[in-house]
Enzyme design. Structure first.
Site, PDB file in Angstrom:
ATOM      1  N   GLY A  11      41.370  45.308  38.048  1.00 15.91           N
ATOM      2  CA  GLY A  11      42.410  44.220  37.134  1.00 15.91           C
ATOM      3  C   GLY A  11      41.624  44.490  35.393  1.00 15.91           C
ATOM      4  O   GLY A  11      40.988  44.584  34.998  1.00 15.91           O
ATOM      5  N   ARG A  78      47.225  49.659  40.254  1.00 21.74           N
ATOM      6  CA  ARG A  78      46.458  50.377  41.305  1.00 21.74           C
ATOM      7  C   ARG A  78      46.854  51.938  41.593  1.00 21.74           C
ATOM      8  O   ARG A  78      47.697  52.740  40.869  1.00 21.74           O
ATOM      9  CB  ARG A  78      47.010  49.762  42.990  1.00 21.74           C
ATOM     10  CG  ARG A  78      45.705  48.061  42.605  1.00 21.74           C
ATOM     11  CD  ARG A  78      45.391  47.770  44.660  1.00 21.74           C
ATOM     12  NE  ARG A  78      44.833  46.714  44.119  1.00 21.74           N
ATOM     13  CZ  ARG A  78      45.574  45.640  43.898  1.00 21.74           C
ATOM     14  NH1 ARG A  78      46.261  45.743  44.389  1.00 21.74           N
ATOM     15  NH2 ARG A  78      44.605  43.963  43.668  1.00 21.74           N
ATOM     16  N   ASP A 109      34.194  47.650  41.775  1.00 21.57           N
ATOM     17  CA  ASP A 109      34.125  48.048  42.930  1.00 21.57           C
ATOM     18  C   ASP A 109      34.200  49.423  43.275  1.00 21.57           C
ATOM     19  O   ASP A 109      34.191  50.425  43.931  1.00 21.57           O
ATOM     20  CB  ASP A 109      32.609  47.684  43.191  1.00 21.57           C
ATOM     21  CG  ASP A 109      34.090  46.297  44.332  1.00 21.57           C
ATOM     22  OD1 ASP A 109      34.846  46.498  44.120  1.00 21.57           O
ATOM     23  OD2 ASP A 109      33.349  46.059  45.153  1.00 21.57           O
ATOM     24  N   SER A 111      36.783  50.954  41.409  1.00 20.13           N
ATOM     25  CA  SER A 111      37.087  51.663  40.742  1.00 20.13           C
ATOM     26  C   SER A 111      35.919  53.064  41.335  1.00 20.13           C
ATOM     27  O   SER A 111      35.793  54.237  40.325  1.00 20.13           O
ATOM     28  CB  SER A 111      37.563  51.373  39.235  1.00 20.13           C
ATOM     29  OG  SER A 111      38.276  50.618  39.267  1.00 20.13           O
ATOM     30  N   THR A 131      35.526  43.869  35.159  1.00 22.29           N
ATOM     31  CA  THR A 131      35.770  42.664  36.179  1.00 22.29           C
ATOM     32  C   THR A 131      35.576  41.286  36.085  1.00 22.29           C
ATOM     33  O   THR A 131      34.491  40.955  35.108  1.00 22.29           O
ATOM     34  CB  THR A 131      35.797  43.279  37.227  1.00 22.29           C
ATOM     35  OG1 THR A 131      36.070  41.817  37.958  1.00 22.29           O
ATOM     36  CG2 THR A 131      34.237  43.602  37.334  1.00 22.29           C
ATOM     37  N   ASP A 133      35.040  38.792  37.341  1.00 21.20           N
ATOM     38  CA  ASP A 133      34.954  37.947  38.637  1.00 21.20           C
ATOM     39  C   ASP A 133      33.334  37.996  38.133  1.00 21.20           C
ATOM     40  O   ASP A 133      33.102  37.366  39.102  1.00 21.20           O
ATOM     41  CB  ASP A 133      35.663  38.708  39.570  1.00 21.20           C
ATOM     42  CG  ASP A 133      37.285  38.322  39.801  1.00 21.20           C
ATOM     43  OD1 ASP A 133      37.976  37.671  39.126  1.00 21.20           O
ATOM     44  OD2 ASP A 133      37.220  38.351  41.317  1.00 21.20           O
ATOM     45  N   ASP A 135      32.187  40.141  39.714  1.00 19.55           N
ATOM     46  CA  ASP A 135      31.316  40.097  41.447  1.00 19.55           C
ATOM     47  C   ASP A 135      30.889  41.685  41.829  1.00 19.55           C
ATOM     48  O   ASP A 135      30.623  42.184  42.835  1.00 19.55           O
ATOM     49  CB  ASP A 135      32.580  40.597  42.350  1.00 19.55           C
ATOM     50  CG  ASP A 135      33.794  40.834  42.140  1.00 19.55           C
ATOM     51  OD1 ASP A 135      33.262  41.812  40.906  1.00 19.55           O
ATOM     52  OD2 ASP A 135      34.567  41.259  42.356  1.00 19.55           O
ATOM     53  N   MET A 175      39.614  32.087  37.761  1.00 21.65           N
ATOM     54  CA  MET A 175      39.541  33.290  38.740  1.00 21.65           C
ATOM     55  C   MET A 175      38.342  33.243  39.819  1.00 21.65           C
ATOM     56  O   MET A 175      37.066  32.665  39.763  1.00 21.65           O
ATOM     57  CB  MET A 175      39.989  33.662  38.275  1.00 21.65           C
ATOM     58  CG  MET A 175      41.179  34.406  37.429  1.00 21.65           C
ATOM     59  SD  MET A 175      42.357  35.839  36.871  1.00 21.65           S
ATOM     60  CE  MET A 175      43.750  35.246  36.754  1.00 21.65           C
ATOM     61  N   GLY A 176      37.952  34.168  40.440  1.00 26.09           N
ATOM     62  CA  GLY A 176      37.214  34.679  41.647  1.00 26.09           C
ATOM     63  C   GLY A 176      37.997  34.487  42.943  1.00 26.09           C
ATOM     64  O   GLY A 176      37.705  33.556  43.151  1.00 26.09           O
ATOM     65  N   ARG A 177      38.110  35.943  43.691  1.00 26.17           N
ATOM     66  CA  ARG A 177      38.208  36.211  44.780  1.00 26.17           C
ATOM     67  C   ARG A 177      37.249  35.870  46.308  1.00 26.17           C
ATOM     68  O   ARG A 177      37.386  35.143  46.481  1.00 26.17           O
ATOM     69  CB  ARG A 177      39.102  36.975  45.075  1.00 26.17           C
ATOM     70  CG  ARG A 177      39.915  37.372  44.631  1.00 26.17           C
ATOM     71  CD  ARG A 177      40.487  38.520  44.844  1.00 26.17           C
ATOM     72  NE  ARG A 177      40.626  39.440  43.777  1.00 26.17           N
ATOM     73  CZ  ARG A 177      40.699  41.449  43.302  1.00 26.17           C
ATOM     74  NH1 ARG A 177      41.193  41.352  44.505  1.00 26.17           N
ATOM     75  NH2 ARG A 177      40.152  41.553  42.596  1.00 26.17           N
ATOM     76  N   GLY A 191      29.949  20.335  32.553  1.00 30.33           N
ATOM     77  CA  GLY A 191      29.124  19.142  33.089  1.00 30.33           C
ATOM     78  C   GLY A 191      29.792  18.833  34.238  1.00 30.33           C
ATOM     79  O   GLY A 191      30.010  17.457  34.720  1.00 30.33           O
ATOM     80  N   GLU A 228      40.245  30.226  42.777  1.00 30.23           N
ATOM     81  CA  GLU A 228      40.912  30.747  43.545  1.00 30.23           C
ATOM     82  C   GLU A 228      41.091  30.820  44.984  1.00 30.23           C
ATOM     83  O   GLU A 228      41.516  30.668  45.928  1.00 30.23           O
ATOM     84  CB  GLU A 228      41.814  31.609  43.276  1.00 30.23           C
ATOM     85  CG  GLU A 228      41.424  33.114  42.710  1.00 30.23           C
ATOM     86  CD  GLU A 228      42.139  34.272  41.938  1.00 30.23           C
ATOM     87  OE1 GLU A 228      42.636  33.739  41.914  1.00 30.23           O
ATOM     88  OE2 GLU A 228      41.133  35.216  41.477  1.00 30.23           O
ATOM     89  N   ARG A 290      42.352  35.980  31.333  1.00 27.82           N
ATOM     90  CA  ARG A 290      41.459  37.452  30.638  1.00 27.82           C
ATOM     91  C   ARG A 290      42.577  38.007  29.564  1.00 27.82           C
ATOM     92  O   ARG A 290      42.629  38.604  28.642  1.00 27.82           O
ATOM     93  CB  ARG A 290      42.451  38.423  31.832  1.00 27.82           C
ATOM     94  CG  ARG A 290      42.308  38.046  33.499  1.00 27.82           C
ATOM     95  CD  ARG A 290      42.449  39.237  34.140  1.00 27.82           C
ATOM     96  NE  ARG A 290      43.715  39.829  34.627  1.00 27.82           N
ATOM     97  CZ  ARG A 290      43.700  39.883  35.918  1.00 27.82           C
ATOM     98  NH1 ARG A 290      42.624  39.619  36.967  1.00 27.82           N
ATOM     99  NH2 ARG A 290      45.044  40.302  36.563  1.00 27.82           N
TER     100      ARG A 290
HETATM  101  P1  ADP Z   1      38.325  47.060  40.999  1.00 24.45           P
HETATM  102  O1  ADP Z   1      37.774  48.142  40.377  1.00 24.45           O
HETATM  103  O2  ADP Z   1      38.530  46.522  40.685  1.00 24.45           O
HETATM  104  O3  ADP Z   1      37.167  46.860  42.052  1.00 24.45           O
HETATM  105  P2  ADP Z   1      40.570  48.061  43.243  1.00 24.45           P
HETATM  106  O4  ADP Z   1      39.553  47.292  44.121  1.00 24.45           O
HETATM  107  O5  ADP Z   1      41.637  47.611  43.130  1.00 24.45           O
HETATM  108  O6  ADP Z   1      39.740  47.075  41.567  1.00 24.45           O
HETATM  109  O7  ADP Z   1      40.149  49.705  42.512  1.00 24.45           O
HETATM  110  C1  ADP Z   1      40.802  49.766  41.364  1.00 24.45           C
HETATM  111  C2  ADP Z   1      41.070  51.351  42.398  1.00 24.45           C
HETATM  112  O8  ADP Z   1      40.058  52.160  42.812  1.00 24.45           O
HETATM  113  C3  ADP Z   1      42.056  52.018  43.280  1.00 24.45           C
HETATM  114  O9  ADP Z   1      42.817  51.261  42.791  1.00 24.45           O
HETATM  115  C4  ADP Z   1      42.170  52.714  43.690  1.00 24.45           C
HETATM  116  O10 ADP Z   1      42.370  54.307  42.982  1.00 24.45           O
HETATM  117  C5  ADP Z   1      40.787  53.329  42.993  1.00 24.45           C
HETATM  118  N1  ADP Z   1      39.755  53.376  44.704  1.00 24.45           N
HETATM  119  C6  ADP Z   1      39.085  52.079  45.189  1.00 24.45           C
HETATM  120  N2  ADP Z   1      38.567  52.277  46.305  1.00 24.45           N
HETATM  121  C7  ADP Z   1      38.348  53.863  46.746  1.00 24.45           C
HETATM  122  C8  ADP Z   1      37.707  54.625  47.375  1.00 24.45           C
HETATM  123  N3  ADP Z   1      36.975  53.927  48.741  1.00 24.45           N
HETATM  124  N4  ADP Z   1      37.629  55.632  47.051  1.00 24.45           N
HETATM  125  C9  ADP Z   1      38.465  56.178  46.367  1.00 24.45           C
HETATM  126  N5  ADP Z   1      38.574  55.351  45.148  1.00 24.45           N
HETATM  127  C10 ADP Z   1      38.846  54.363  45.007  1.00 24.45           C
END
Ligand code: ADP
Length: 355
Positions: A11, A78, A109, A111, A131, A133, A135, A175-177, A191, A228, A290
Site C-alpha cells: 500500500g 500487487r 512485510d 515486499s 506502511t 499500519d 504492523d 485503518m489497521g488490518r 482523548g 477497520e 494516506r
Molecule cells: P506489503 O509489502 O505492504 O505487506 P503485500 O503483502 O501486498 O504488501 O506484498 C507486496 C508484494 O510483495 C506482493 O504483491 C508480492 O509481489 C510480494 N510478495 C509478498 N509476499 C511474498 C513472498 N512470500 N515471496 C515473494 N514475494 C512476495
C-alpha cells in the site's frame, strides 16, 4: 556499485517519495546511477510495451520536487506472479541486463519477503519499512504511520466539533488490518473514550454499557475509535447485527441479508438502539489517511533511512531492513526482522478504555 534500483510496493504511504528522494541524493553523492522501478515488483518483469513504463533513470532534478508529495511517484501494485520462483529468476535476469547491482525495496512485510527471495538469488537488497499500519514488529515506526495518525487526530477533532455541538456519540473508523496502532495512538491523542482494535476481543454490550455510563456522567459526545480490521478479524464476542437490527428496524432488515457483517455504520446504528438517547454517528476516514504530505517524523525517517540504505549497498552489506529502535534508526537482517512477533501495548489500551 555503479547502478542501483529502488521500488515501492504494498500500500502507498506518505514518506515513500521522500525516501526515494533521499536515496537519489545519496546515490548521487556516491556517484551511483539510480533506476526507479515502477509498480512494485511488476516493473522488474518488463510487462509493459515501453521500458520507461517499467524502469526509469531517476535524475536528481526530476525527483527533488516529489519529496513532500503523498502517494508514490513510482506507483505501487500487487504482483502475485512474484510468489513464483521462476518469475523471480526472470526478474533477477532483467535486473542484471539493466546492470542494476543492488535494490532498495520500500514496503511492508510482503515486499520484504520478496526482497529476501531476491537476495537468495544473489541480488543484494535493503528494505525500508513503508506502511501506514505500523504492523512490522521489528521497528517502532514505519513510513506513513505518523502522518496517518496526524490526519486521524485532525479528523477526529473536526468530527468532534459536530459531536459536541449536537451531543452525539462519534464512531470513527481508521485503518489497521491486523494492527491497532493507528487507532490506539489516535484515541490517545484525542482523548477518545473507547478503543476497539483487532488485537483485543470486544463485546457490543460492554461498549453500550460504557457509553451509557459516560453519557450519564455528562460526556454526551463520547468518541469510539475503531480499527477497520476489527470487522474482518471477527474478534467480537457473539453479536448478530442482522438479527438485532432487523428486529428493531424491519425496513433495514429488508435491505440487508442475514449474513450482514458488523461494520462501523451498523455498529453506530446498533448503539442508537442499545443506549437510550444515544445519537451515534459513524465516519470512515478511508484513503484520506494516506493523503497528506509527510509530517516531520516521517520526512525525517525517510531522509535517514534512504541515506542508510544507499550506504549499506555501497559497503556491500545486504539482506537488511532499516527501522527505528529506541528512537534511533538502525538495521537488522530481513529474516530475523520478519520472524519477530508484533507486540501490542495492552497497558495503553486498558488506560484509554478506563479513563
Ligand atoms: P506489503 O509489502 O505492504 O505487506 P503485500 O503483502 O501486498 O504488501 O506484498 C507486496 C508484494 O510483495 C506482493 O504483491 C508480492 O509481489 C510480494 N510478495 C509478498 N509476499 C511474498 C513472498 N512470500 N515471496 C515473494 N514475494 C512476495
Amino acid at each position: 556499485m555503479h547502478r542501483i534500483g529502488v521500488l515501492t510496493s504494498g500500500g502507498d504511504a506518505p514518506g515513500m517519495n521522500a525516501a526515494v528522494v533521499s536515496v537519489a541524493r545519496f546515490a548521487a553523492l556516491y556517484d551511483m546511477e539510480l533506476v526507479g522501478i515502477k509498480r512494485g515488483y511488476n516493473g522488474l518483469l518488463r510487462k509493459r510495451k515501453h521500458i520507461e513504463d517499467d524502469m526509469e533513470i531517476l535524475a536528481l532534478d526530476t525527483v527533488l520536487d516529489i519529496a513532500d508529495q503523498p502517494g508514490t511517484y513510482l506507483r505501487t501494485a500487487r504482483c502475485i506472479e512474484f510468489l513464483n520462483p521462476d518469475v523471480r529468476e526472470f526478474a533477477v535476469r532483467n535486473l542484471r541486463e539493466m546492470e542494476i547491482e543492488g535494490l532498495i525495496v520500500i514496503g511492508g512485510d510482503g515486499s520484504f519477503n520478496g526482497a529476501m527471495a531476491l537476495c537468495n538469488l544473489g541480488m543484494p537488497c535493503i528494505g525500508i519499512p513503508g506502511t501506514i499500519d505500523n504492523d512490522l514488529a521489528y521497528t517502532e515506526r514505519s513510513l506513513g504511520y505518523d502522518t496517518a495518525v496526524n490526519v486521524c487526530v485532525n479528523s477526529v477533532r473536526m468530527i468532534r466539533a459536530t459531536s459536541r455541538s449536537h451531543d452525539r456519540v462519534a464512531v470513527v473508523e481508521v485503518m489497521g488490518r491486523n494492527c491497532g496502532d493507528i487507532a490506539l495512538r489516535t484515541a490517545m491523542c484525542t482523548g477518545s473514550e473507547i478503543l476497539i482494535v483487532p488485537e483485543q476481543t470486544f463485546n457490543m454490550y460492554q461498549i453500550a454499557n460504557r457509553i451509557e455510563s459516560l453519557m450519564r456522567d455528562g460526556d454526551t459526545r463520547a468518541t469510539v475509535i475503531v480499527a477497520e480490521g476489527v470487522f474482518q478479524n471477527q474478534n467480537m464476542e457473539p453479536f448478530d447485527a442482522y438479527e438485532y437490527l432487523s428486529a428493531r428496524d424491519p425496513e433495514w432488515g429488508k435491505k440487508h441479508s442475514p449474513n450482514q457483517p458488523l461494520d462501523s455504520h451498523t455498529l453506530a446504528k446498533a448503539l442508537r438502539y442499545m443506549v437510550p438517547g444515544c445519537e451515534a454517528r459513524s465516519t470512515v476516514l478511508g484513503y484520506i489517511q494516506r493523503g497528506s504530505a509527510p509530517y516531520a517524523e516521517d520526512a525525517a525517517f525517510a531522509f535517514e533511512s534512504g541515506a542508510l540504505a544507499v550506504k549499506l549497498l555501497k559497503d556491500g552489506i545486504q539482506e537488511q531492513v532499516i527501522g527505528v529502535r529506541n528512537g534511533k534508526v538502525f538495521f537488522m537482517p530481513i529474516r530475523e526482522a520478519l520472524g519477530l512477533k508484533p507486540k501490542f501495548d495492552k497497558n495503553l489500551y486498558d488506560l484509554i478504555n478506563a479513563l
